[in-house]
Scaffold this active site. Sequence first.
Site, mmCIF file in Angstrom:
data_model
loop_
_atom_site.group_PDB
_atom_site.id
_atom_site.type_symbol
_atom_site.label_atom_id
_atom_site.label_comp_id
_atom_site.label_asym_id
_atom_site.label_seq_id
_atom_site.Cartn_x
_atom_site.Cartn_y
_atom_site.Cartn_z
ATOM 1 C CG ASP A 120 28.766 37.410 -65.591
ATOM 2 O OD1 ASP A 120 27.544 37.637 -65.751
ATOM 3 O OD2 ASP A 120 29.438 36.740 -66.394
ATOM 4 C CG ASP A 126 25.564 32.326 -67.926
ATOM 5 O OD1 ASP A 126 25.289 31.136 -68.089
ATOM 6 O OD2 ASP A 126 24.757 33.151 -67.455
ATOM 7 C CG ASP A 169 32.447 36.287 -68.835
ATOM 8 O OD1 ASP A 169 32.266 35.484 -69.761
ATOM 9 O OD2 ASP A 169 31.513 36.966 -68.360
#
Length: 223
Positions: free
Chosen positions: A8, A10, A170
Amino acid sequence: MRKTVVFDLDGTLADTSGDLLAAANYCFRDMGLGDVLSPERDSGVALRGGKRMLTVGLERTDRYSLETVEAYYPVLLKAYGETICAHSWIYSGAMETIEALKSRGFGVGICTNKPEGLADQLLKELGVRDAFEALVGADTLPVRKPDPAPLVETVARLGGEMPHTVLVGDSDTDRNTAKAAGVPSILVTFGPSGEDMAALMPEALMSDYAELPEIVERLIGTA
């Protein structure tokens, strides 16, 4: 068949919350509301995307409507694209670890819910775009994470196979994407929502990028 590590963007590879919040506050100022979101309070909100930031800010000021969110989302994207890298940075150790994985033969790519053009722009401004062989964004396909299709597409572009893939993320979105695709997930604990990651029961948690090669090899073996 090549083994792959997909990231991922961001909140996983880079802290982009400052520039995202600035773009949202540009919209709120345009509405006459001032700077509604703050880095101290809303970094986690920022990493959930533009529409989530607009929703939270409008709810906080009792101005929420879906129509307003939809109307201002393009405004937010334009503002973000104009100042995409003033307050964003790559997490410590990330690029060194990625180069180590590549040197061991792993394919490395990005699967993000940021629009592909903005993701490409950000990575170029951060000076790391060439480190990633594949990039799939929110608008690359008709669907986005947690639908597994973007992850599957990323792996295909890397020349890999799903049984030999791990997703590093995240959020619950990343956890659910990995689960839907039938691959292990590694969730980072150093982001704004780090304390919540254990409850998602990923295959592994990571507090420092130096830990990643060992975790990857434990989950999917050597390349």
